[in-house]
Design a protein around this motif. Sequence first.
Motif, PDB file in Angstrom:
ATOM      1  N   ARG A   8       0.870  -1.193   0.000  1.00  0.00           N
ATOM      2  CA  ARG A   8       0.000   0.000   0.000  1.00  0.00           C
ATOM      3  C   ARG A   8       0.894   1.227   0.000  1.00  0.00           C
ATOM      4  NH1 ARG A   8      -3.310   3.496  -1.067  1.00  0.00           N
ATOM      5  NH2 ARG A   8      -4.971   4.152   0.298  1.00  0.00           N
ATOM      6  N   GLU A  10       0.976   5.669  -0.866  1.00  0.00           N
ATOM      7  CA  GLU A  10       0.127   6.856  -0.853  1.00  0.00           C
ATOM      8  C   GLU A  10      -0.600   7.022  -2.184  1.00  0.00           C
ATOM      9  OE1 GLU A  10       0.881  11.573  -0.591  1.00  0.00           O
ATOM     10  OE2 GLU A  10       1.860  10.367   0.960  1.00  0.00           O
ATOM     11  N   GLY A  12      -1.418   4.616  -4.367  1.00  0.00           N
ATOM     12  CA  GLY A  12      -2.270   3.493  -4.722  1.00  0.00           C
ATOM     13  C   GLY A  12      -1.720   2.200  -4.157  1.00  0.00           C
ATOM     14  N   VAL A  13      -2.045   1.102  -4.810  1.00  0.00           N
ATOM     15  CA  VAL A  13      -1.640  -0.223  -4.349  1.00  0.00           C
ATOM     16  C   VAL A  13      -0.762  -0.867  -5.414  1.00  0.00           C
ATOM     17  CG1 VAL A  13      -2.475  -2.515  -3.672  1.00  0.00           C
ATOM     18  CG2 VAL A  13      -3.789  -0.482  -3.064  1.00  0.00           C
ATOM     19  N   ALA A  36      -6.716  -5.595  -2.389  1.00  0.00           N
ATOM     20  CA  ALA A  36      -6.658  -4.261  -2.998  1.00  0.00           C
ATOM     21  C   ALA A  36      -8.062  -3.677  -3.132  1.00  0.00           C
ATOM     22  CB  ALA A  36      -5.967  -4.328  -4.358  1.00  0.00           C
ATOM     23  N   LEU A  39      -9.774  -1.975  -0.043  1.00  0.00           N
ATOM     24  CA  LEU A  39      -9.409  -0.602   0.310  1.00  0.00           C
ATOM     25  C   LEU A  39     -10.441   0.383  -0.210  1.00  0.00           C
ATOM     26  CD1 LEU A  39      -5.596  -0.836  -0.338  1.00  0.00           C
ATOM     27  CD2 LEU A  39      -6.742  -0.772   1.878  1.00  0.00           C
ATOM     28  N   ARG A  41     -13.057   2.694  -2.923  1.00  0.00           N
ATOM     29  CA  ARG A  41     -13.025   3.915  -3.737  1.00  0.00           C
ATOM     30  C   ARG A  41     -12.069   4.917  -3.104  1.00  0.00           C
ATOM     31  NH1 ARG A  41     -16.208   5.627  -7.552  1.00  0.00           N
ATOM     32  NH2 ARG A  41     -17.731   4.017  -7.216  1.00  0.00           N
ATOM     33  N   GLY A  42     -11.314   5.593  -3.932  1.00  0.00           N
ATOM     34  CA  GLY A  42     -10.389   6.619  -3.442  1.00  0.00           C
ATOM     35  C   GLY A  42      -9.021   6.091  -3.049  1.00  0.00           C
ATOM     36  N   ALA A  43      -8.824   4.786  -3.146  1.00  0.00           N
ATOM     37  CA  ALA A  43      -7.543   4.194  -2.750  1.00  0.00           C
ATOM     38  C   ALA A  43      -6.506   4.262  -3.864  1.00  0.00           C
ATOM     39  CB  ALA A  43      -7.740   2.748  -2.298  1.00  0.00           C
ATOM     40  N   GLN A  74     -15.296   0.819  -8.699  1.00  0.00           N
ATOM     41  CA  GLN A  74     -14.833   1.693  -7.616  1.00  0.00           C
ATOM     42  C   GLN A  74     -14.212   2.984  -8.160  1.00  0.00           C
ATOM     43  OE1 GLN A  74     -12.034  -0.507  -5.179  1.00  0.00           O
ATOM     44  NE2 GLN A  74     -13.655  -1.668  -4.195  1.00  0.00           N
ATOM     45  N   ARG A  76     -11.547   2.979 -10.110  1.00  0.00           N
ATOM     46  CA  ARG A  76     -10.104   2.732 -10.075  1.00  0.00           C
ATOM     47  C   ARG A  76      -9.685   1.945 -11.317  1.00  0.00           C
ATOM     48  NH1 ARG A  76      -9.390  -0.282  -4.617  1.00  0.00           N
ATOM     49  NH2 ARG A  76      -7.178   0.168  -4.914  1.00  0.00           N
TER      50      ARG A  76
END
Length: 136
Positions: A8, A10, A12-13, A36, A39, A41-43, A74, A76
């Motif tokens: 993880r 800042e 994303g993943v 993944a 985590l 929405r917004g990850a 999500q 993403r």
Amino acid sequence: MFSVQVVREERGVVLVLRGELDFESMVQLDEAGQEALALGRGAGPVVADCAAMAFCDSSGIGAMLRLMQPLAEQGRVLRLAGVPAAVARLFAITGLDRIFEVHPDREQAFAAGRDRRDMVAVGSEESAQLRERQNS
């Protein structure tokens, strides 16, 4: 032998893929993808760092494809980084290079979305709202 490390960051993943991704090992990628997705929405984007991946068959490709839709829901994306030449060739032959976002390395995969602030995942609620505003 195959392994997936979920990192993880800042931005994303990152899914660090090592070894041979095939029918026997795709469950590990499925599980990492679920982590993944958890985590939410917004990850940020999910970057599959494939630099240490030695092999990928159709089962592995299927696992990657299965991850794309719930990520899109999500808002993403899944981006692939450091795809080995043999796998990149398979993607080109099958047309998968038009489906997957493929980048030379992890840094470029994360940087890819910075200039596209107005872009959202196809099929997401946000994309429907954006299309509606554009058609008004």
